[in-house]
Design a protein around this motif. Sequence first.
Motif, short mmCIF file in Angstrom:
data_model
loop_
_atom_site.label_atom_id
_atom_site.label_comp_id
_atom_site.label_asym_id
_atom_site.label_seq_id
_atom_site.Cartn_x
_atom_site.Cartn_y
_atom_site.Cartn_z
N ASN A 26 0.85 -1.19 0.00
CA ASN A 26 0.00 0.00 0.00
C ASN A 26 0.88 1.23 0.00
N LEU A 27 0.29 2.36 -0.45
CA LEU A 27 0.96 3.64 -0.32
C LEU A 27 0.96 4.07 1.15
N PRO A 28 1.98 4.78 1.60
CA PRO A 28 1.91 5.38 2.94
C PRO A 28 0.73 6.35 3.00
N LEU A 87 -0.93 7.69 -10.21
CA LEU A 87 -2.14 6.88 -10.03
C LEU A 87 -1.88 5.41 -10.37
N ALA A 88 -1.11 5.16 -11.43
CA ALA A 88 -0.78 3.79 -11.81
C ALA A 88 0.03 3.12 -10.71
N GLN A 107 -1.05 -0.21 -8.65
CA GLN A 107 -0.22 -1.40 -8.63
C GLN A 107 -0.05 -1.93 -7.21
N LEU A 108 -0.02 -1.03 -6.23
CA LEU A 108 0.17 -1.44 -4.85
C LEU A 108 -1.12 -1.92 -4.21
N ASN A 109 -2.22 -1.18 -4.44
CA ASN A 109 -3.51 -1.52 -3.82
C ASN A 109 -4.63 -1.13 -4.77
N PRO A 110 -5.02 -2.01 -5.71
CA PRO A 110 -6.04 -1.65 -6.71
C PRO A 110 -7.37 -1.26 -6.10
N ALA A 111 -7.80 -1.94 -5.04
CA ALA A 111 -9.11 -1.64 -4.45
C ALA A 111 -9.15 -0.22 -3.88
#
Length: 461
Positions: free
Chosen positions: A379-381, A419-420, A424-428
């Motif tokens: 996930n992103l921070p 955004l891509a 890639q890290l957390n599509p939902a």
Amino acid sequence: MTDLRQHTSLSLARAMLSGSARASGLRARIESCLGGPAPWAEVLVQRCSRFSVDRWLRTTPESLAQIIDADEGFDRAWAQRLGLYVRRYFLHWPHLQRPAPCGLHQVPWPEWRHSGALADALRLSTGALWRLTRPAPWQRHLALAEQHYRCHMLPKRTVGWRLLEVPHPYLMALQRRLLHGLIAHLPAHEAACGYTPGRSVVDHARAHTGQAVLLKFDLQDFFSSVRASRVHALFATIGYPEQVARELTALCTTATPEPVLQRLHSEGGLEWTQVQRLREPHLPQGSPTSPALANLCAFRLDLRLDGLAHALGARYTRYADDIVLSGSESLRVSRARIEAWVARIAHEEGFALNLRKSRCVGTADRQQVCGIVVNQHTNLPRPAFDLLKAVLHQCVRDGPHQANREQLPDWRAHLQGRLAWAEQLNPAKAQKLRRLFDQIDWGDAPCAPPVLVATHRGSVV
């Protein structure tokens, strides 16, 4: 070994390697080299004649000279001076490219049996190849205008400086040719996720999701720690003759010029030990071949650390100089011992840990691997996600060009890239950001032109 004894054993080794490993041929070449019969060499001849074809093709003059020097018959003959005088020298033995090591037979190897073949493959004259492969100590003392690399000093995010050694375009093109034609085909260890086809920083982070404890280590001066001797050993191991391996090494390594070292020392940008590493031939940070070669030269490091992780019931991956082990709470209890093990393995393999960057992170804290949160899944921070969401919201409300405060030339592509990465890290979770992006009215107005801003991030030496 005295100089004369070393000279004699090396001359005998060159004579023996100038033909096949049949006993009659070995015996004849030894007698021709010494100018007379050599009854002391019968055991040595029989021993070498039993070498397999693969081993004989992989034997170098230096390694065979060590075998000769350790031979009991040679030792007795040398002590009694029984005709051990070199009368003839075998200077031109066949140029042989030895077969690939076990497990690499399917790799497409370019066949370079001598310097001329390498020069032809690189579309160079022999004079140009000589100029690019001069001994590093000689090249290092030349004026900056005659160097093959441009040196840039960039400040690190925390403290200190980073030296980038970028090859000039003519050398950059040759290195890219070597990368795509040879080096990129050599497989790195499965745990090496950086600069490896089919693996990425996401794979590096994803391997450690949902773990109770993360142990993070950092290798100090990763590229400059890889000496030219290790790169030479790599090219020699995969089968290239001595001269070709030396020239390939010279094309991919450099020794930092004296004026640059003097500036680094006077300005205090690097520690004394770091400056000494740069003085010796090493992999330059900024060359296209350095990342792949560093991974290959760190194969034993990855192998041993992966074995350590397996013994601990943990997981191990490496992204360039970033080392991560993850597993159960037992890692936290044994942290000091594990750190000592990792430091010792790194030291024995020619690297060193930056102990100030070692970290132990549990589930109560935000576990990050190369800027990616891995507590439950990649996930992103949270701050990065909230900032991107705020920027997209402002684009919807005020228009995209009003939100382009940094005046980036292609604002839309910049937002699409961020955004891509989130998708890639957390599509939902990134679906919220995608819905905001789709609501932006880009209109027909052109993007804001780029603005040139003076910066002090780097200075050219």
